[in-house]
Motif scaffolding. Sequence first.
Motif, mmCIF file in Angstrom:
data_model
loop_
_atom_site.group_PDB
_atom_site.id
_atom_site.type_symbol
_atom_site.label_atom_id
_atom_site.label_comp_id
_atom_site.label_asym_id
_atom_site.label_seq_id
_atom_site.Cartn_x
_atom_site.Cartn_y
_atom_site.Cartn_z
ATOM 1 N N ALA A 29 118.239 89.167 -1.082
ATOM 2 C CA ALA A 29 118.279 90.663 -0.834
ATOM 3 C C ALA A 29 119.496 90.945 -1.620
ATOM 4 O O ALA A 29 119.535 92.127 -2.331
ATOM 5 N N LEU A 30 120.743 90.395 -1.574
ATOM 6 C CA LEU A 30 121.895 90.815 -1.954
ATOM 7 C C LEU A 30 121.719 90.657 -3.701
ATOM 8 O O LEU A 30 122.174 91.718 -4.218
ATOM 9 N N LEU A 31 121.160 89.572 -4.207
ATOM 10 C CA LEU A 31 120.878 89.432 -5.562
ATOM 11 C C LEU A 31 120.163 90.336 -6.053
ATOM 12 O O LEU A 31 120.255 91.134 -7.242
ATOM 13 N N VAL A 32 119.052 90.634 -5.403
ATOM 14 C CA VAL A 32 117.973 91.729 -5.994
ATOM 15 C C VAL A 32 118.648 93.147 -5.709
ATOM 16 O O VAL A 32 118.505 93.933 -6.795
ATOM 17 N N GLY A 33 119.291 93.490 -5.053
ATOM 18 C CA GLY A 33 120.196 94.766 -4.837
ATOM 19 C C GLY A 33 120.929 94.915 -5.853
ATOM 20 O O GLY A 33 121.141 95.935 -6.520
ATOM 21 N N PHE A 34 121.870 93.959 -6.209
ATOM 22 C CA PHE A 34 122.951 94.128 -7.265
ATOM 23 C C PHE A 34 122.188 94.100 -8.622
ATOM 24 O O PHE A 34 122.719 94.926 -9.729
ATOM 25 N N GLY A 35 120.866 93.426 -8.661
ATOM 26 C CA GLY A 35 120.452 93.424 -9.838
ATOM 27 C C GLY A 35 119.808 94.801 -10.245
ATOM 28 O O GLY A 35 119.846 95.080 -11.509
ATOM 29 N N ARG A 36 119.298 95.407 -9.144
ATOM 30 C CA ARG A 36 118.466 96.677 -9.351
ATOM 31 C C ARG A 36 119.620 97.971 -9.708
ATOM 32 O O ARG A 36 119.499 98.843 -10.363
ATOM 33 N N GLN A 37 121.145 97.492 -9.392
ATOM 34 C CA GLN A 37 122.092 98.332 -9.720
ATOM 35 C C GLN A 37 122.625 98.143 -11.259
ATOM 36 O O GLN A 37 123.442 98.654 -11.786
ATOM 37 N N GLY A 38 122.080 96.968 -11.804
ATOM 38 C CA GLY A 38 122.331 96.547 -13.228
ATOM 39 C C GLY A 38 123.841 95.959 -13.095
ATOM 40 O O GLY A 38 124.381 95.840 -14.368
ATOM 41 N N ASP A 39 124.133 95.492 -11.688
ATOM 42 C CA ASP A 39 125.460 94.841 -11.824
ATOM 43 C C ASP A 39 125.432 93.281 -11.922
ATOM 44 O O ASP A 39 125.344 92.404 -10.877
ATOM 45 N N ALA A 40 125.242 92.864 -13.141
ATOM 46 C CA ALA A 40 124.945 91.345 -13.325
ATOM 47 C C ALA A 40 126.223 90.574 -13.030
ATOM 48 O O ALA A 40 125.768 89.514 -12.753
ATOM 49 N N LYS A 41 127.268 91.222 -13.207
ATOM 50 C CA LYS A 41 128.495 90.489 -12.705
ATOM 51 C C LYS A 41 128.638 90.058 -11.243
ATOM 52 O O LYS A 41 128.745 88.787 -10.736
ATOM 53 N N GLN A 42 128.061 90.851 -10.354
ATOM 54 C CA GLN A 42 127.896 90.717 -9.072
ATOM 55 C C GLN A 42 126.697 89.706 -8.635
ATOM 56 O O GLN A 42 126.994 88.756 -7.902
ATOM 57 N N VAL A 43 125.821 89.778 -9.653
ATOM 58 C CA VAL A 43 124.587 88.921 -9.356
ATOM 59 C C VAL A 43 124.999 87.320 -9.653
ATOM 60 O O VAL A 43 124.809 86.527 -8.790
ATOM 61 N N PHE A 44 125.672 87.196 -10.397
ATOM 62 C CA PHE A 44 126.393 85.919 -11.020
ATOM 63 C C PHE A 44 127.272 85.438 -9.879
ATOM 64 O O PHE A 44 127.371 84.101 -9.516
ATOM 65 N N LYS A 45 128.159 86.197 -9.354
ATOM 66 C CA LYS A 45 129.288 86.197 -8.420
ATOM 67 C C LYS A 45 128.502 85.516 -7.192
ATOM 68 O O LYS A 45 128.960 84.510 -6.502
ATOM 69 N N VAL A 46 127.510 86.318 -6.641
ATOM 70 C CA VAL A 46 126.680 85.848 -5.333
ATOM 71 C C VAL A 46 126.025 84.574 -5.589
ATOM 72 O O VAL A 46 126.081 83.693 -4.602
ATOM 73 N N PHE A 47 125.568 84.482 -6.717
ATOM 74 C CA PHE A 47 124.667 83.217 -6.949
ATOM 75 C C PHE A 47 125.817 81.938 -6.943
ATOM 76 O O PHE A 47 125.481 80.796 -6.382
ATOM 77 N N GLN A 48 126.821 82.239 -7.571
ATOM 78 C CA GLN A 48 127.965 81.037 -7.541
ATOM 79 C C GLN A 48 128.276 80.757 -5.976
ATOM 80 O O GLN A 48 128.615 79.622 -5.782
ATOM 81 N N ILE A 49 128.709 81.858 -5.274
ATOM 82 C CA ILE A 49 129.130 81.501 -3.947
ATOM 83 C C ILE A 49 127.990 80.884 -3.041
ATOM 84 O O ILE A 49 128.184 79.955 -2.329
ATOM 85 N N MET A 50 126.765 81.061 -3.386
ATOM 86 C CA MET A 50 125.618 80.425 -2.785
ATOM 87 C C MET A 50 125.656 78.954 -2.969
ATOM 88 O O MET A 50 125.520 78.019 -2.205
ATOM 89 N N GLN A 51 125.751 78.649 -4.406
ATOM 90 C CA GLN A 51 125.911 77.254 -4.716
ATOM 91 C C GLN A 51 127.232 76.578 -4.069
ATOM 92 O O GLN A 51 127.066 75.431 -3.727
ATOM 93 N N ASP A 52 128.283 77.178 -3.975
ATOM 94 C CA ASP A 52 129.396 76.555 -3.647
ATOM 95 C C ASP A 52 129.427 76.327 -2.074
ATOM 96 O O ASP A 52 129.906 75.288 -1.524
ATOM 97 N N GLU A 53 128.732 77.311 -1.268
ATOM 98 C CA GLU A 53 128.196 77.083 0.016
ATOM 99 C C GLU A 53 127.098 75.953 0.213
ATOM 100 O O GLU A 53 126.622 75.969 1.277
#
Length: 637
Positions: free
Chosen positions: A482-506
């Motif tokens: 939901a976070l990834l989709v939300g940031f994606g719809r906002q066009g905020d690719a930087k946040q998309v990649f940041k959330v995805f990286q945190i997800m992997q780190d955890e």
Amino acid sequence: MYAKCGSLEDAHRVFDLMPCHSVVSWNSLILGYVQSGEGSLALLVFSEMQQRGCAPNALTYTAALKACSSVAANDEGKFLKLKNLEKGRALHWQATKAGMDSDLLLGSTLIDMYAKCGSLVDASRVFDRMQSKTAVSWNALLLGYAENGEGHLALELFSRMETEGFTPDSRTYVAALKACAGLTGKETGSSVGGQVVKNSSLEKVMAIHSRARNRGYDTDIYVQNTLVDAYAKCGSMWDARGVFDRMLYRGVVSWTALILGYVEAGEEQLGLELFEQMKDHGGQPNARTIVAAVKACTGLATKETGQKVEGRRKLVKSEALNRGFQIHAEASASLCDVDSFVASSLVNMYATCGSLADARSVFDKIRKPDTVLWNVLMLGYVDNGEAELALHFYSSVMGHTGCQPDASTFVTALKACAALADAKAAKAVHGDIVRLHGLDRNGGILLNSLVDVYGKCGSMIEAQQAFDLIPTEDLQVGAWNALLVGFGRQGDAKQVFKVFQIMQDESFKADGITLNCVLTGCSHAGLVERGREFFQSMEHTFGIPPDVEHYTCVVDMLGRANKLTAALEVVKSIPTRVDAVIWMTLLTSCWKWRNLAIGRVAFDAVLQLGNNEKIDAAYNLMANLCWSAQANEARCP
């Protein structure tokens, strides 16, 4: 006599005519109400007995505690259970003060009462303090653990019972098997022959079945019924049917357990065939049997392709609907349709079949709909694209004095807000949650839903705040997505990649939707090469082979960057059957960049697929493409 025959009015009339009342007569009346399922009235009689100065004995306290157990067993609300628990503790204190708490029957009844009120700590404490125990007391605690979702503790107690030299009876095996059945809900299971089998739980059921057989209890009707249910919940319908076929007597409980087992195993047609066989053999379906049959129709509806029916707005699953009508008629004839569980299953079935009018009709016939029924109706409207009506019903629940909204009510309301992308309504529901329910109970479920709705509404600050409140053990992949989709719809690719990286780190396991979100982020940010590399590494890195949605996302990404030849090659490389959506994605990009040659290929492909919903749109796109391209008076369809 009157009390045992169930005529409490006559029993009470005779009692009132008696010149004096002994503890025996009071006990008979109290037990009569308890045995007739009138626990609340039994407690009123007990209170009257004390007010009139008659001293209770051990049997009186036992009857009063059974009344508490009866009321608690019928009350689903946590608040009501707590009230009954308070009454039970007061009775326990009175019995202890009177020196009667050492009575064996009273001790077993106390264990049962505490378990039914949800206080396993108190139940276990009473059990441990008993100087002498019987099979009844062991069984009471065993069943208490099993029915309160503590299957592991129940099985540990079962082993301890035999170790301490107590011989299990038929009720012991029933409780142990129920514990195994409860454990299936916590086990993932594995696919065997197209069915999901819970192997760990199945092994436990088989071991207990073997012990029961060795002691001659496998012919006991209660043990057999519980075995059918336990095997079915483990996903082993072969074993469930084996026990059923060996039964000398099959009651409605036996038939219902097997029917429901087939339905939950995805064998709805077999379940309905058994339903008919039961009636052919003279069996009379009860409310639970009707629920199982209705669930079978609901399962069939999910597998049926909807058809457009004149006079109805939504696609209708006609075959399942017609079968549902038949079962509904049978339920009405036997007056089972007024049962809240039957009504809820009928509303769900009709909504799944696309017939909201029939769902509403069932709902309106219930004089006092409970929270479950309101929730099912609301969800039916949401799933059928009527989110505004769902929120209207949510307002009705909130204003309904006799109905207490629960976590499912709020989750469904938030789902409606998400469908409408209505941030204002979502914040109002959020306020109701905090004010009326709080986030201590079912907080993980509610917070995950809040992340989803705020993400879909584009309220990313609120979505992130809700996400940060979710305890680690309750965090679901849906919240990350939901976070990834939300940031994606906002066009905020930087946040998309940041959330995805945190997800992997955890070390949180991504799913197909997660990867699609990342690809979409690459597409919207114009990061074509990064997106292609990510796509090519999906199966190797994440163990997720790309599906049509991932391919569509890559085609869209390449199309946005005017890499139409590469996009066409991706479409041609798809190993499965290509649908009209991906060709329309390519055709849209061709129209944007005025590429008539590749546009023709995509257009022809859409026509060949024969998707009527897409053909009109394809013609419009192609006409606009021909006009805008002005390719030397090229001949266009």
